[in-house]
Write a protein that holds these residues in place. Structure first.
Motif, short mmCIF file in Angstrom:
data_model
loop_
_atom_site.label_atom_id
_atom_site.label_comp_id
_atom_site.label_asym_id
_atom_site.label_seq_id
_atom_site.Cartn_x
_atom_site.Cartn_y
_atom_site.Cartn_z
N GLY A 124 0.81 -1.20 0.00
CA GLY A 124 0.00 0.00 0.00
C GLY A 124 0.85 1.25 0.00
N CYS A 125 1.79 1.34 0.92
CA CYS A 125 2.48 2.61 1.03
C CYS A 125 3.47 2.83 -0.11
CB CYS A 125 3.07 2.83 2.41
SG CYS A 125 4.33 1.69 2.89
N SER A 126 3.89 1.77 -0.78
CA SER A 126 4.73 1.95 -1.96
C SER A 126 3.90 2.50 -3.12
CB SER A 126 5.36 0.62 -2.39
OG SER A 126 6.13 0.11 -1.34
N VAL A 127 2.69 1.99 -3.25
CA VAL A 127 1.79 2.51 -4.28
C VAL A 127 1.51 3.99 -4.00
CG1 VAL A 127 -0.55 2.37 -5.24
CG2 VAL A 127 0.72 0.26 -4.73
N GLU A 128 1.31 4.30 -2.72
CA GLU A 128 1.03 5.69 -2.33
C GLU A 128 2.22 6.59 -2.66
OE1 GLU A 128 -0.23 5.99 1.73
OE2 GLU A 128 -0.35 8.17 1.62
N GLU A 129 3.42 6.09 -2.39
CA GLU A 129 4.64 6.87 -2.69
C GLU A 129 4.73 7.17 -4.19
OE1 GLU A 129 6.83 7.82 -0.35
OE2 GLU A 129 8.67 8.31 -1.43
N SER A 130 4.44 6.17 -5.00
CA SER A 130 4.45 6.39 -6.46
C SER A 130 3.40 7.39 -6.88
CB SER A 130 4.15 5.08 -7.20
OG SER A 130 5.29 4.26 -7.23
N GLU A 182 0.99 -3.30 -9.64
CA GLU A 182 2.30 -3.94 -9.44
C GLU A 182 3.45 -3.02 -9.83
OE1 GLU A 182 3.44 -6.78 -8.02
OE2 GLU A 182 1.38 -6.73 -7.28
N VAL A 183 3.30 -2.38 -11.00
CA VAL A 183 4.38 -1.53 -11.49
C VAL A 183 4.53 -0.28 -10.60
CG1 VAL A 183 3.28 -0.05 -13.22
CG2 VAL A 183 5.51 -1.01 -13.69
N MET A 184 3.41 0.21 -10.09
CA MET A 184 3.46 1.37 -9.19
C MET A 184 4.10 0.98 -7.86
SD MET A 184 2.47 4.22 -10.31
CE MET A 184 1.58 4.92 -11.69
N ARG A 185 3.80 -0.23 -7.41
CA ARG A 185 4.38 -0.71 -6.15
C ARG A 185 5.90 -0.83 -6.31
NH1 ARG A 185 6.12 -5.27 -4.25
NH2 ARG A 185 5.60 -6.35 -6.18
N GLU A 186 6.32 -1.41 -7.44
CA GLU A 186 7.76 -1.58 -7.67
C GLU A 186 8.48 -0.24 -7.77
OE1 GLU A 186 8.33 -4.27 -11.05
OE2 GLU A 186 6.95 -5.63 -10.03
N PHE A 187 7.85 0.69 -8.48
CA PHE A 187 8.47 2.01 -8.61
C PHE A 187 8.52 2.71 -7.25
CE2 PHE A 187 8.46 6.58 -9.69
CZ PHE A 187 9.62 6.62 -10.43
N GLY A 188 7.47 2.57 -6.47
CA GLY A 188 7.44 3.17 -5.14
C GLY A 188 8.49 2.58 -4.21
N LEU A 189 8.67 1.26 -4.30
CA LEU A 189 9.71 0.61 -3.49
C LEU A 189 11.08 1.16 -3.87
CD1 LEU A 189 8.49 -3.12 -3.45
CD2 LEU A 189 8.72 -1.60 -1.47
N TRP A 190 11.29 1.32 -5.17
CA TRP A 190 12.57 1.87 -5.64
C TRP A 190 12.76 3.30 -5.14
CZ3 TRP A 190 13.30 6.05 -8.98
CH2 TRP A 190 14.64 6.31 -9.29
N LEU A 191 11.70 4.11 -5.25
CA LEU A 191 11.78 5.50 -4.77
C LEU A 191 12.18 5.55 -3.30
CD1 LEU A 191 8.58 7.40 -6.08
CD2 LEU A 191 10.95 7.95 -6.64
N LYS A 192 11.55 4.69 -2.51
CA LYS A 192 11.80 4.72 -1.07
C LYS A 192 13.15 4.13 -0.71
CE LYS A 192 7.99 2.91 0.62
NZ LYS A 192 6.97 2.67 1.67
N ALA A 193 13.69 3.28 -1.58
CA ALA A 193 14.96 2.61 -1.28
C ALA A 193 16.16 3.43 -1.71
CB ALA A 193 14.99 1.23 -1.94
N ARG A 194 15.93 4.56 -2.39
CA ARG A 194 17.06 5.38 -2.82
C ARG A 194 17.86 5.85 -1.61
NH1 ARG A 194 15.37 9.72 -7.25
NH2 ARG A 194 13.65 10.13 -5.83
N PRO A 195 19.17 5.89 -1.74
CA PRO A 195 19.97 6.25 -0.58
C PRO A 195 19.65 7.65 -0.07
CG PRO A 195 21.32 6.17 -2.60
CD PRO A 195 19.97 5.62 -2.95
N PRO A 196 19.87 7.89 1.22
CA PRO A 196 19.63 9.23 1.78
C PRO A 196 20.46 10.26 1.01
CG PRO A 196 20.30 7.66 3.51
CD PRO A 196 20.47 6.97 2.19
N GLY A 197 19.93 11.45 0.91
CA GLY A 197 20.62 12.49 0.16
C GLY A 197 20.10 12.59 -1.27
N GLN A 198 19.38 11.53 -1.68
CA GLN A 198 18.74 11.61 -2.99
C GLN A 198 17.59 12.61 -2.91
OE1 GLN A 198 20.75 10.27 -5.34
NE2 GLN A 198 18.99 9.33 -6.28
N PRO A 199 17.23 13.15 -4.06
CA PRO A 199 16.09 14.07 -4.05
C PRO A 199 14.86 13.40 -3.46
CG PRO A 199 17.19 14.05 -6.19
CD PRO A 199 17.79 12.94 -5.37
#
Lengths: 113, 113
Positions: free
Chosen positions: A7-13, B92-109
């Protein structure tokens, strides 16, 4: 737990890409760098202010790079970064879903804004 | 031409799914039918009115079915239709992209709303 994470990953996207125009904007930038005026022509329905805000949000997220060329008149170009290329599968799946929506036989429920 | 077709298909998808909460809502419904109160619990940040409007938009598009059970008190359940299951790859694709966004190292935009 999985569900919460999903859920929260979808939200982040969607926080980043969920606006009406952002993924459409990205779909044009996936074809290569564009100038502001190109994007205005590609998306005549979006206001100049909204386009500016959308470009800035993607730039702030590190997905887009704005380059100013010191020509006369000044040329400003927008291009996806390497990270921005990661939006390609997102645009692809939206394109496929949109094609399916539009190809549904007449009499099917219609999409409202 | 391809570009125009691509563009307007993305636009068609985003018109339906582009709100801040709709795909998040769909992500919960992909787990199975839910009651209104379940969805309120899953997404405490969305207002009751907005949740109602989002459910109705998906129902009007034929992607969601609302079933009223004549129990006491009345039970109302929301479930994706077969067509609605077509949103699974989008989530699914939004979840994957969101996971990637959240996993970016600190200091990333950072992503802003």
């Amino acid at each position: 737990m999985k569900n919460t994470l999903t859920g929260c990953s979808v939200e982040e996207s969607m926080r980043l890409l969920g606006g009406r125009w952002r993924l459409l904007l990205v779909s044009y930038l996936l074809d290569g760098p564009k100038r502001f005026s190109d994007l205005r022509r590609d998306m005549p329905a979006i206001s100049q202010r909204m386009l500016t805000l959308d470009l800035r949000a993607l730039e702030d997220a590190g997905l887009l790079r704005r380059t100013v060329y010191p020509t006369s008149p000044i040329k400003v170009e927008y291009a996806l970064t390497e990270d921005g290329e990661r939006m390609r599968p997102v645009v692809e799946v939206m394109r496929e879903f949109g094609l399916w929506l539009k190809a549904r036989p007449p009499g099917q429920p219609k999409v409202k804004a």
